[in-house]
Design a protein around this motif. Structure first.
Motif, PDB file in Angstrom:
ATOM      1  N   VAL A  61     -12.071  -2.003  -8.573  1.00 58.34           N
ATOM      2  CA  VAL A  61     -12.298  -0.746  -9.275  1.00 58.34           C
ATOM      3  C   VAL A  61     -13.571  -0.137  -8.704  1.00 58.34           C
ATOM      4  N   THR A  62     -13.456   1.103  -8.233  1.00 55.72           N
ATOM      5  CA  THR A  62     -14.605   1.775  -7.631  1.00 55.72           C
ATOM      6  C   THR A  62     -15.561   2.260  -8.720  1.00 55.72           C
ATOM      7  N   PRO A  63     -16.795   2.596  -8.359  1.00 59.68           N
ATOM      8  CA  PRO A  63     -17.739   3.121  -9.349  1.00 59.68           C
ATOM      9  C   PRO A  63     -17.237   4.397 -10.043  1.00 59.68           C
ATOM     10  N   ALA A  64     -16.333   5.127  -9.381  1.00 59.65           N
ATOM     11  CA  ALA A  64     -15.765   6.341  -9.980  1.00 59.65           C
ATOM     12  C   ALA A  64     -14.547   6.041 -10.856  1.00 59.65           C
ATOM     13  N   GLY A  65     -14.155   4.765 -10.935  1.00 61.90           N
ATOM     14  CA  GLY A  65     -13.035   4.367 -11.783  1.00 61.90           C
ATOM     15  C   GLY A  65     -11.686   4.360 -11.099  1.00 61.90           C
ATOM     16  N   SER A  74       3.743  -7.462   0.637  1.00 56.27           N
ATOM     17  CA  SER A  74       4.128  -6.136   1.142  1.00 56.27           C
ATOM     18  C   SER A  74       3.123  -5.582   2.151  1.00 56.27           C
ATOM     19  N   LYS A  75       1.932  -6.166   2.190  1.00 63.27           N
ATOM     20  CA  LYS A  75       0.900  -5.803   3.175  1.00 63.27           C
ATOM     21  C   LYS A  75       0.540  -4.317   3.085  1.00 63.27           C
ATOM     22  N   ASN A  76       0.215  -3.895   1.869  1.00 63.49           N
ATOM     23  CA  ASN A  76      -0.184  -2.512   1.653  1.00 63.49           C
ATOM     24  C   ASN A  76      -1.254  -2.427   0.561  1.00 63.49           C
ATOM     25  N   ILE A  77      -1.955  -1.303   0.564  1.00 67.05           N
ATOM     26  CA  ILE A  77      -3.010  -1.056  -0.415  1.00 67.05           C
ATOM     27  C   ILE A  77      -2.709   0.291  -1.052  1.00 67.05           C
ATOM     28  N   ILE A  78      -2.706   0.317  -2.384  1.00 64.28           N
ATOM     29  CA  ILE A  78      -2.432   1.558  -3.084  1.00 64.28           C
ATOM     30  C   ILE A  78      -3.557   1.885  -4.055  1.00 64.28           C
ATOM     31  N   GLN A  79      -3.596   3.141  -4.445  1.00 60.69           N
ATOM     32  CA  GLN A  79      -4.536   3.595  -5.467  1.00 60.69           C
ATOM     33  C   GLN A  79      -3.730   3.931  -6.712  1.00 60.69           C
ATOM     34  N   VAL A  80      -4.203   3.423  -7.842  1.00 58.29           N
ATOM     35  CA  VAL A  80      -3.570   3.661  -9.135  1.00 58.29           C
ATOM     36  C   VAL A  80      -4.548   4.470  -9.977  1.00 58.29           C
ATOM     37  N   ASP A  81      -4.026   5.281 -10.875  1.00 58.48           N
ATOM     38  CA  ASP A  81      -4.912   6.068 -11.730  1.00 58.48           C
ATOM     39  C   ASP A  81      -5.746   5.171 -12.641  1.00 58.48           C
ATOM     40  N   SER A  82      -6.806   5.715 -13.210  1.00 59.60           N
ATOM     41  CA  SER A  82      -7.733   4.911 -14.018  1.00 59.60           C
ATOM     42  C   SER A  82      -7.095   4.395 -15.305  1.00 59.60           C
ATOM     43  N   LYS A  83      -5.976   4.982 -15.718  1.00 52.20           N
ATOM     44  CA  LYS A  83      -5.246   4.472 -16.884  1.00 52.20           C
ATOM     45  C   LYS A  83      -4.454   3.215 -16.531  1.00 52.20           C
ATOM     46  N   LYS A  87       0.914   5.345  -9.768  1.00 51.56           N
ATOM     47  CA  LYS A  87       0.483   5.296  -8.374  1.00 51.56           C
ATOM     48  C   LYS A  87       0.028   6.685  -7.946  1.00 51.56           C
ATOM     49  N   LEU A  88      -1.156   6.748  -7.342  1.00 45.95           N
ATOM     50  CA  LEU A  88      -1.669   8.021  -6.849  1.00 45.95           C
ATOM     51  C   LEU A  88      -1.459   8.183  -5.347  1.00 45.95           C
ATOM     52  N   ALA A  89      -1.636   7.080  -4.599  1.00 43.59           N
ATOM     53  CA  ALA A  89      -1.533   7.176  -3.143  1.00 43.59           C
ATOM     54  C   ALA A  89      -1.362   5.804  -2.518  1.00 43.59           C
ATOM     55  N   THR A  90      -0.731   5.780  -1.347  1.00 45.33           N
ATOM     56  CA  THR A  90      -0.731   4.592  -0.503  1.00 45.33           C
ATOM     57  C   THR A  90      -1.870   4.790   0.480  1.00 45.33           C
ATOM     58  N   LEU A  91      -2.830   3.867   0.470  1.00 46.68           N
ATOM     59  CA  LEU A  91      -4.035   4.014   1.285  1.00 46.68           C
ATOM     60  C   LEU A  91      -3.904   3.394   2.667  1.00 46.68           C
ATOM     61  N   ALA A  92      -3.196   2.277   2.769  1.00 48.20           N
ATOM     62  CA  ALA A  92      -3.022   1.606   4.061  1.00 48.20           C
ATOM     63  C   ALA A  92      -1.789   0.706   3.992  1.00 48.20           C
ATOM     64  N   THR A  93      -1.151   0.535   5.149  1.00 47.50           N
ATOM     65  CA  THR A  93       0.036  -0.310   5.248  1.00 47.50           C
ATOM     66  C   THR A  93      -0.073  -1.186   6.489  1.00 47.50           C
ATOM     67  N   ARG A  94       0.977  -1.905   6.748  1.00 46.89           N
ATOM     68  CA  ARG A  94       1.030  -2.760   7.938  1.00 46.89           C
ATOM     69  C   ARG A  94       0.832  -1.930   9.215  1.00 46.89           C
TER      70      ARG A  94
END
Length: 129
Positions: A61-65, A74-83, A87-94
């Motif tokens: 969890v980032t300082p901004a929440g 699945s070898k991926n990183i996603i961003q989820v909303d603070s609630k 899912k807000l975005a896929t940040l990185a994948t294979r």
């Protein structure tokens, strides 16, 4: 036990993190393939699952929440909303070099996402746009 959940990474609670305001607790469960968001009293506020995110083990969890979650299988990183519910975005994948993610964090000074990998001897750094 699911086929993508092995003895090393199959836990009811894989990782946990607290929101910057201290009012929420985020928990990843590789065994249940979900992210749980709990209130201070332990009640469940939200449950997040995504079929594109397999063996959900990592959490930051980032300082901004902002909630960052990764899938070991699945070898991926996603961003989820603070609630913790959407899912807000896929940040990185294979395709971006994510092979065996083991840790993720956000560096607000460099505005970068840093990914440690389990079997690969490199740390990935992604500049946030």
């Amino acid at each position: 036990m699911s086929k993508d959940c092995n003895d090393v990474f199959c836990f009811a609670v894989s990782r946990c993190a607290v929101s910057p305001t201290g009012d929420k607790l985020y928990i990843t469960s590789s065994k249940q393939h979900k992210l749980l968001t709990l209130a201070k009293d332990g009640s469940i506020l939200a449950t997040f699952m995504d079929p594109a995110l397999k063996l959900m083990v990592g959490l930051h969890v980032t300082p901004a929440g902002q909630v960052l979650v990764f899938g070991g299988e699945s070898k991926n990183i996603i961003q989820v909303d603070s609630k913790g519910s959407m899912k807000l975005a896929t940040l990185a994948t294979r395709r971006d070099g994510v092979e065996d993610p083991h840790s993720v964090c956000y560096n607000r000074i460099t505005d970068s996402i840093i990914v440690g990998q389990f079997r690969h001897k490199k740390i990935l750094v992604y500049k946030v746009k």
